[in-house]
Design an enzyme around this catalytic site. Structure first.
Site, PDB file in Angstrom:
ATOM      1  N   CYS A 150      -4.675   2.630  -3.606  1.00 39.90           N
ATOM      2  CA  CYS A 150      -3.419   3.114  -2.983  1.00 39.90           C
ATOM      3  C   CYS A 150      -2.303   2.093  -3.171  1.00 39.90           C
ATOM      4  O   CYS A 150      -1.521   1.844  -2.246  1.00 39.90           O
ATOM      5  CB  CYS A 150      -3.609   3.430  -1.504  1.00 39.90           C
ATOM      6  SG  CYS A 150      -4.849   4.652  -1.187  1.00 39.90           S
ATOM      7  N   GLN A 199      -4.366  -5.191   7.112  1.00 40.18           N
ATOM      8  CA  GLN A 199      -5.361  -6.147   6.605  1.00 40.18           C
ATOM      9  C   GLN A 199      -5.261  -7.506   7.295  1.00 40.18           C
ATOM     10  O   GLN A 199      -5.919  -8.457   6.869  1.00 40.18           O
ATOM     11  CB  GLN A 199      -5.202  -6.329   5.082  1.00 40.18           C
ATOM     12  CG  GLN A 199      -5.455  -5.084   4.266  1.00 40.18           C
ATOM     13  CD  GLN A 199      -6.903  -4.593   4.334  1.00 40.18           C
ATOM     14  OE1 GLN A 199      -7.813  -5.315   4.758  1.00 40.18           O
ATOM     15  NE2 GLN A 199      -7.127  -3.356   3.922  1.00 40.18           N
ATOM     16  N   ASP A 253       3.301  -4.290   7.957  1.00 40.78           N
ATOM     17  CA  ASP A 253       2.060  -3.529   7.809  1.00 40.78           C
ATOM     18  C   ASP A 253       0.916  -4.537   7.999  1.00 40.78           C
ATOM     19  O   ASP A 253       0.626  -5.331   7.100  1.00 40.78           O
ATOM     20  CB  ASP A 253       2.020  -2.892   6.412  1.00 40.78           C
ATOM     21  CG  ASP A 253       0.651  -2.297   6.078  1.00 40.78           C
ATOM     22  OD1 ASP A 253      -0.292  -2.432   6.887  1.00 40.78           O
ATOM     23  OD2 ASP A 253       0.530  -1.710   4.983  1.00 40.78           O
ATOM     24  N   HIS A 313       0.863  -1.184   0.000  1.00 44.80           N
ATOM     25  CA  HIS A 313       0.000   0.000   0.000  1.00 44.80           C
ATOM     26  C   HIS A 313       0.905   1.242   0.000  1.00 44.80           C
ATOM     27  O   HIS A 313       2.025   1.182   0.524  1.00 44.80           O
ATOM     28  CB  HIS A 313      -0.833  -0.058   1.298  1.00 44.80           C
ATOM     29  CG  HIS A 313      -1.899   0.967   1.422  1.00 44.80           C
ATOM     30  ND1 HIS A 313      -1.648   2.269   1.814  1.00 44.80           N
ATOM     31  CD2 HIS A 313      -3.238   0.888   1.254  1.00 44.80           C
ATOM     32  CE1 HIS A 313      -2.787   2.935   1.879  1.00 44.80           C
ATOM     33  NE2 HIS A 313      -3.769   2.124   1.535  1.00 44.80           N
ATOM     34  N   LYS A 316     -10.404  -0.628  10.877  1.00 42.99           N
ATOM     35  CA  LYS A 316     -10.655  -1.791  10.012  1.00 42.99           C
ATOM     36  C   LYS A 316     -11.012  -3.025  10.839  1.00 42.99           C
ATOM     37  O   LYS A 316     -11.207  -4.112  10.298  1.00 42.99           O
ATOM     38  CB  LYS A 316      -9.419  -2.092   9.161  1.00 42.99           C
ATOM     39  CG  LYS A 316      -9.102  -1.003   8.125  1.00 42.99           C
ATOM     40  CD  LYS A 316      -7.916  -1.405   7.297  1.00 42.99           C
ATOM     41  CE  LYS A 316      -7.288  -0.257   6.558  1.00 42.99           C
ATOM     42  NZ  LYS A 316      -8.010   0.171   5.359  1.00 42.99           N
TER      43      LYS A 316
HETATM   44  N1  PMP Z   1      -1.793  -0.768   4.571  1.00 42.13           N
HETATM   45  C1  PMP Z   1      -2.747  -1.537   4.048  1.00 42.13           C
HETATM   46  C2  PMP Z   1      -2.401  -2.919   3.592  1.00 42.13           C
HETATM   47  C3  PMP Z   1      -4.046  -1.046   3.945  1.00 42.13           C
HETATM   48  O1  PMP Z   1      -5.006  -1.815   3.415  1.00 42.13           O
HETATM   49  C4  PMP Z   1      -4.335   0.257   4.392  1.00 42.13           C
HETATM   50  C5  PMP Z   1      -5.733   0.833   4.283  1.00 42.13           C
HETATM   51  N2  PMP Z   1      -6.327   0.695   3.042  1.00 42.13           N
HETATM   52  C6  PMP Z   1      -3.310   1.010   4.943  1.00 42.13           C
HETATM   53  C7  PMP Z   1      -2.045   0.460   5.016  1.00 42.13           C
HETATM   54  C8  PMP Z   1      -3.532   2.386   5.456  1.00 42.13           C
HETATM   55  O2  PMP Z   1      -4.414   2.375   6.519  1.00 42.13           O
HETATM   56  P1  PMP Z   1      -4.955   3.739   7.113  1.00 42.13           P
HETATM   57  O3  PMP Z   1      -5.695   4.419   5.992  1.00 42.13           O
HETATM   58  O4  PMP Z   1      -5.858   3.331   8.222  1.00 42.13           O
HETATM   59  O5  PMP Z   1      -3.774   4.508   7.556  1.00 42.13           O
END
Ligand code: PMP
Length: 402
Positions: free
Chosen positions: A359, A199, A196, A120, A222
């Site tokens: 993203c 998910q 990270d 991401h 999440k």
């Molecule tokens: N890493 C991953 C794998 C994600 O799916 C996301 C959220 N889509 C993020 C980071 C970023 O999370 P946040 O928007 O809560 O900072």
């Protein structure tokens, strides 16, 4: 795990969209919230609201206790020590904290940061910043057949690699990485290992000590909680780090020219933190614990298998992701139809899915697409949701196909 009982705990699920049952298949973006979490936030403001840590009156003591209890609950949930849990805004802030407070001070010219093609942007851009500022190189391990190419990863892990940062579970492919094995390789090479977990933590049992991650980041929103995030860090590393943000609450002493930092985790929590949100996150963890994370994962596996099977009925569909060993995120394209058009058509039937680059632009590039549609399930999703989704996809195909 009885989904019909779980669904009753989520007030939003009785909403109608365009007169239709709400079919929420965007939990990878953010999850819905059970009434116990909503009530915990409400209860904080109605009965305990005050600032924490800085006062000795009853109300402030209650607020402090609520906040610190939430930290304890989160720590136990991922197998960490309480002082290793830092509350932040989200995964993005957690990774930026590491970039500024650890990497900017420890990465030198000629060093390398190793990530993967399936990250991401939150796990790319902070390291781009560090590498540009320090004259270091950002290296990407390739994906092959929607999973991390371990041979390529091993080839790219060298003496120059000072930091490895990998997603536990991909927000596009659903791929679950073997972070324990990756961490062992990273440590053998002498690198610091960051995960990270945005998910992963909502969907499976995560034990940061078993994984042996040096740092592990995730987002409360999440995993049934409010908008608050968590950074786990090994205490001995956190102790040696300089703070990220400076201001109130993070000091023991301040003179005109100098300051002594507070102990961890407070050294990294400058200013008034998200107290009500922490209270809500504590409740979210309790809700997940009551279900049991093994049951959460089992439900997700069964529903994802069902969804993947039914998607085979849809003409001209391309699915991006492995068949098994995956999370409940399913990305696809309907021929050449743009994902935004697919989302708009599905919305008419009350189906919420997401379309775009998610993203993850370097991943889109690796897949050879500009965008994908993505459906993602969670504990309250059921077969009826999937059936409505498949029917709506069929309609989208009829309307938009060539
Ligand atoms: N890493 C991953 C794998 C994600 O799916 C996301 C959220 N889509 C993020 C980071 C970023 O999370 P946040 O928007 O809560 O900072």
């Amino acid at each position: 795990m009885k989904t019909e009982n779980i669904r009753k705990d989520f007030p939003i699920l009785i909403r109608k969209i365009n007169g239709k049952r709400l079919v929420y298949l965007d939990s990878a973006a953010t999850s819905q919230k059970p009434i116990s979490v909503i009530n915990a936030v409400k209860d904080f403001y109605e009965n305990h609201n005050s600032n924490i840590h800085r006062s000795v009156y009853k109300l402030a003591e209650e607020a402090t206790e609520i906040y610190e209890n939430a930290r304890r609950t989160v720590a136990e949930f991922i197998g960490a020590k309480t002082e290793e849990i830092i509350f932040v805004r989200n995964t993005t802030e957690a990774l930026n904290l590491l970039a500024y407070a650890w990497a900017m001070r420890n990465i030198q010219k000629g060093d390398e940061v190793l990530i993967t093609e399936m990250e991401h942007h939150s796990n790319i851009l902070p390291w781009q910043m560090v590498c540009k500022a320090k004259g270091a190189r950002l290296v990407y391990a390739n994906i092959r057949n929607f999973v991390l190419d371990m041979k390529d990863f091993k080839n790219k892990l060298t003496k120059r690699t000072k930091l490895v940062s990998v997603t536990h579970s991909s927000n596009v492919l659903g791929t679950i990485n073997d972070v324990k094995a990756i961490g062992r390789l990273a440590h053998d090479a002498g690198a610091v290992f960051v995960v990270d977990g945005a998910q992963a933590v909502p969907h499976m049992k995560v034990d940061v000590k078993d994984i042996d991650a040096d740092f592990y980041a995730f987002s409360g929103h999440k995993m049934l909680g409010p908008h608050i995030g968590v950074l786990y860090g090994k205490k001995h590393i956190l102790d040696k780090m300089e703070p990220f943000l400076r201001g109130g609450s993070m000091i023991k002493d301040v003179t005109q020219q100098d300051a002594v930092w507070n102990d961890v985790p407070w050294k990294f929590e400058a200013g008034t933190p998200m107290i009500a949100e922490a209270a809500g996150l504590g409740e979210a963890v309790k809700y997940l614990n009551a279900l049991g994370m093994d049951n959460v994962r089992k439900h997700e596996i069964q529903l994802t298998e069902y969804c993947l099977k039914r998607m085979k009925e849809v003409a001209g569909i391309d699915v991006y992701g492995p068949e098994s060993g995956r999370g409940g995120v399913i990305s696809f394209n309907l021929g050449k139809v743009h994902p935004h058009d697919v989302s708009a058509i599905l919305d008419n039937d009350g189906v919420c899915i997401r379309g775009g680059h998610h993203c993850a632009k370097p991943l889109m590039h690796a897949l050879g697409v500009d965008a994908v549609s993505r459906a993602s399930v969670y504990i309250y999703s059921d077969r009826d949701d999937i059936d409505v989704f498949i029917k709506a996809l069929g309609k989208a195909n009829e309307k938009l196909g060539d």
